[in-house]
Design a protein around this motif. Structure first.
Motif, mmCIF file in Angstrom:
data_model
loop_
_atom_site.group_PDB
_atom_site.id
_atom_site.type_symbol
_atom_site.label_atom_id
_atom_site.label_comp_id
_atom_site.label_asym_id
_atom_site.label_seq_id
_atom_site.Cartn_x
_atom_site.Cartn_y
_atom_site.Cartn_z
ATOM 1 N N THR A 218 32.529 15.711 18.268
ATOM 2 C CA THR A 218 33.236 16.878 18.805
ATOM 3 C C THR A 218 33.990 17.642 17.726
ATOM 4 O O THR A 218 34.494 18.738 17.986
ATOM 5 N N LEU A 219 34.076 17.085 16.519
ATOM 6 C CA LEU A 219 34.866 17.691 15.449
ATOM 7 C C LEU A 219 33.991 18.554 14.549
ATOM 8 O O LEU A 219 32.774 18.350 14.460
ATOM 9 N N PRO A 220 34.601 19.522 13.869
ATOM 10 C CA PRO A 220 33.856 20.258 12.847
ATOM 11 C C PRO A 220 33.288 19.296 11.810
ATOM 12 O O PRO A 220 33.884 18.248 11.528
ATOM 13 N N GLU A 221 32.155 19.640 11.254
ATOM 14 C CA GLU A 221 31.440 18.725 10.364
ATOM 15 C C GLU A 221 32.301 18.243 9.204
ATOM 16 O O GLU A 221 32.306 17.057 8.862
ATOM 17 N N GLU A 222 33.069 19.152 8.609
ATOM 18 C CA GLU A 222 33.891 18.770 7.459
ATOM 19 C C GLU A 222 34.979 17.775 7.865
ATOM 20 O O GLU A 222 35.221 16.776 7.173
ATOM 21 N N GLU A 223 35.629 18.033 9.003
ATOM 22 C CA GLU A 223 36.679 17.126 9.459
ATOM 23 C C GLU A 223 36.106 15.774 9.856
ATOM 24 O O GLU A 223 36.685 14.721 9.561
ATOM 25 N N ALA A 224 34.954 15.786 10.527
ATOM 26 C CA ALA A 224 34.316 14.524 10.912
ATOM 27 C C ALA A 224 33.963 13.704 9.678
ATOM 28 O O ALA A 224 34.163 12.481 9.643
ATOM 29 N N GLY A 225 33.459 14.374 8.647
ATOM 30 C CA GLY A 225 33.126 13.674 7.415
ATOM 31 C C GLY A 225 34.355 13.081 6.746
ATOM 32 O O GLY A 225 34.317 11.956 6.231
ATOM 33 N N PHE A 226 35.451 13.835 6.766
ATOM 34 C CA PHE A 226 36.700 13.349 6.181
ATOM 35 C C PHE A 226 37.174 12.087 6.899
ATOM 36 O O PHE A 226 37.572 11.101 6.264
ATOM 37 N N ARG A 227 37.098 12.104 8.228
ATOM 38 C CA ARG A 227 37.561 10.935 8.989
ATOM 39 C C ARG A 227 36.649 9.732 8.783
ATOM 40 O O ARG A 227 37.123 8.596 8.727
ATOM 41 N N ARG A 228 35.355 9.987 8.675
ATOM 42 C CA ARG A 228 34.435 8.877 8.403
ATOM 43 C C ARG A 228 34.775 8.214 7.069
ATOM 44 O O ARG A 228 34.813 6.986 6.953
ATOM 45 N N GLU A 229 35.028 9.036 6.063
ATOM 46 C CA GLU A 229 35.354 8.496 4.742
ATOM 47 C C GLU A 229 36.663 7.722 4.785
ATOM 48 O O GLU A 229 36.789 6.661 4.160
ATOM 49 N N ALA A 230 37.650 8.260 5.506
ATOM 50 C CA ALA A 230 38.943 7.573 5.593
ATOM 51 C C ALA A 230 38.795 6.220 6.281
ATOM 52 O O ALA A 230 39.324 5.204 5.809
ATOM 53 N N LEU A 231 38.062 6.183 7.388
ATOM 54 C CA LEU A 231 37.871 4.921 8.107
ATOM 55 C C LEU A 231 37.068 3.927 7.273
ATOM 56 O O LEU A 231 37.273 2.711 7.378
ATOM 57 N N ALA A 232 36.173 4.441 6.438
ATOM 58 C CA ALA A 232 35.343 3.557 5.616
ATOM 59 C C ALA A 232 36.154 2.845 4.539
ATOM 60 O O ALA A 232 35.704 1.825 3.996
ATOM 61 N N THR A 233 37.350 3.350 4.222
ATOM 62 C CA THR A 233 38.179 2.683 3.211
ATOM 63 C C THR A 233 38.835 1.416 3.758
ATOM 64 O O THR A 233 39.289 0.572 2.986
ATOM 65 N N ILE A 234 38.912 1.288 5.087
ATOM 66 C CA ILE A 234 39.554 0.120 5.685
ATOM 67 C C ILE A 234 38.618 -1.080 5.567
ATOM 68 O O ILE A 234 37.472 -1.015 6.022
ATOM 69 N N PRO A 235 39.058 -2.169 4.965
ATOM 70 C CA PRO A 235 38.179 -3.340 4.826
ATOM 71 C C PRO A 235 37.705 -3.846 6.186
ATOM 72 O O PRO A 235 38.458 -3.846 7.166
ATOM 73 N N ALA A 236 36.455 -4.270 6.235
ATOM 74 C CA ALA A 236 35.894 -4.791 7.484
ATOM 75 C C ALA A 236 36.575 -6.106 7.853
ATOM 76 O O ALA A 236 36.940 -6.900 6.987
ATOM 77 N N ARG A 237 36.753 -6.323 9.147
ATOM 78 C CA ARG A 237 37.357 -7.564 9.635
ATOM 79 C C ARG A 237 36.266 -8.576 9.960
ATOM 80 O O ARG A 237 35.213 -8.217 10.493
ATOM 81 N N GLU A 238 36.534 -9.836 9.660
ATOM 82 C CA GLU A 238 35.596 -10.886 10.035
ATOM 83 C C GLU A 238 35.684 -11.187 11.524
ATOM 84 O O GLU A 238 34.710 -11.592 12.152
ATOM 85 N N GLU A 239 36.875 -11.004 12.100
ATOM 86 C CA GLU A 239 37.052 -11.210 13.532
ATOM 87 C C GLU A 239 38.162 -10.294 14.028
ATOM 88 O O GLU A 239 39.028 -9.867 13.261
ATOM 89 N N LEU A 240 38.123 -9.981 15.314
ATOM 90 C CA LEU A 240 39.118 -9.095 15.897
ATOM 91 C C LEU A 240 40.421 -9.854 16.147
ATOM 92 O O LEU A 240 40.437 -11.088 16.218
ATOM 93 N N PRO A 241 41.535 -9.121 16.272
ATOM 94 C CA PRO A 241 42.816 -9.776 16.562
ATOM 95 C C PRO A 241 42.774 -10.594 17.852
ATOM 96 O O PRO A 241 41.878 -10.441 18.685
#
Length: 331
Positions: A218-241
């Protein structure tokens, strides 16, 4: 569009009874509403986290008194969304005729890498004076990088609390346990269980991933790309809380619900409500022992439990909300 802050009192049949307060800056008016707390004598306390003020109303509408907690309550994450100082979400619970626990959870603030901004909680008297302080507890998980700064972790641990009598039960979310603190703020009980007893439904993570993709679309392409990159910086979790919600029943039992992805308050504020799958809850008796397991239907958020019903808000496929009560059934 955000609805104006107000409190509506309704009868159990759904008919409207009265309105308490409304938006504004004067006595009995709110900038926001986080908690509505029943008090003895048919009165209600309304917690405004942005003004950091308790307004006590008669159930028929008149304002009885107000309690200013600006000296102890942390800044609201809504009023102070920047990361230069810790902001928090706060909830209010009654502890008798006039006292309260103000439970604070850090939401955002300065930090490096994966961090959980801490905030203290307080037990206060009816006039706002501090009776006990609970030292800084772990807040909701965030992640800070040099490129994107601090952002909420949509799959990170979130702290939850509930009050039983004058004691405060707290879950950091990261471990399968509850810490129960007494009226003076000291640890009086530790309730633990195995992770297998409170396991998330298998479909919950795919539901979150689908929700995220729909939101980004639903977001403009540039903003969606920015958010994808930001979320990708968060290390993956082995298990959920381990824990997602804690609710105190009217009889003193503690209900513990599993973690559901995307429940960080900032994620919900900017992305909307993530669909909630059916969940299995654990119920602990007043002795701290496991008393029952309860299956909660999908789309339903638990807010209160009395002697024979679970009360909450149901959100349907069209995002229409309604208040529901489910009666207990089964062995």
């Amino acid at each position: 569009m955000t609805a104006p802050p107000q409190v509506l009192v309704v009868e159990t049949d759904g008919s409207h009874a009265t309105q308490l307060g409304g938006p504004g800056e004067g006595p009995g008016e709110f900038a926001g509403v986080e908690s509505v707390v029943p008090l003895p004598g048919d009165s209600l306390a309304v917690w405004d986290p942005e003004r950091r003020r308790i307004s006590v109303f008669d159930a028929t509408g008149p304002l009885l008194r107000e309690v200013d907690l600006r000296e102890v309550a942390p800044l609201s994450w809504i009023a102070s969304p920047n990361v230069t100082a810790t902001s928090a979400r706060t909830e209010l619970w009654a502890t008798g005729r006039t006292g309260f626990w103000l439970f604070s959870v850090g939401v955002m603030g300065p930090g490096e890498g994966a961090f959980r901004p801490g905030a203290p909680s307080y037990r206060v008297a009816g006039d706002g004076s501090v009776l006990a302080e609970l030292a800084f507890q772990a807040g909701d998980e965030a992640f800070s990088s040099e490129q994107f700064g601090a952002i909420p972790n949509p799959l990170g641990a979130i702290s939850q609390g509930a009050v039983v009598g004058q004691s405060l039960a707290v879950s950091s979310g990261s471990e399968p346990e509850l810490q129960v603190f007494g009226p003076e703020g000291g640890l009086i009980r530790l309730i633990r269980w195995s992770e297998a007893e409170l396991d998330l439904e298998p479909g919950a993570l795919p539901v979150w991933e689908s929700f995220l993709e729909e939101h980004l679309a639903t977001l403009p392409e540039e903003e969606a790309g920015f958010r994808r990159e930001a979320l990708a910086t968060i290390p993956a979790r082995e298990e959920l809380p381990a824990v997602g919600q804690v609710v105190a029943a009217s009889g003193g039992e503690l209900w513990v619900g599993p973690y559901v992805p995307g429940q960080h308050v900032l994620v919900r504020a900017f992305m909307g409500e993530v669909p909630i799958p059916a969940t299995r809850w654990l119920v602990f008796g007043v002795d701290g022992e496991l008393a029952a397991t309860v299956r909660i239907p999908g789309g339903f958020t638990v807010y209160a439990v009395d002697s024979d019903r679970v009360w909450g808000v149901y959100r349907d496929d069209l995002d229409v909300e309604s208040v529901r009560a489910y009666a207990f059934s089964g062995a």
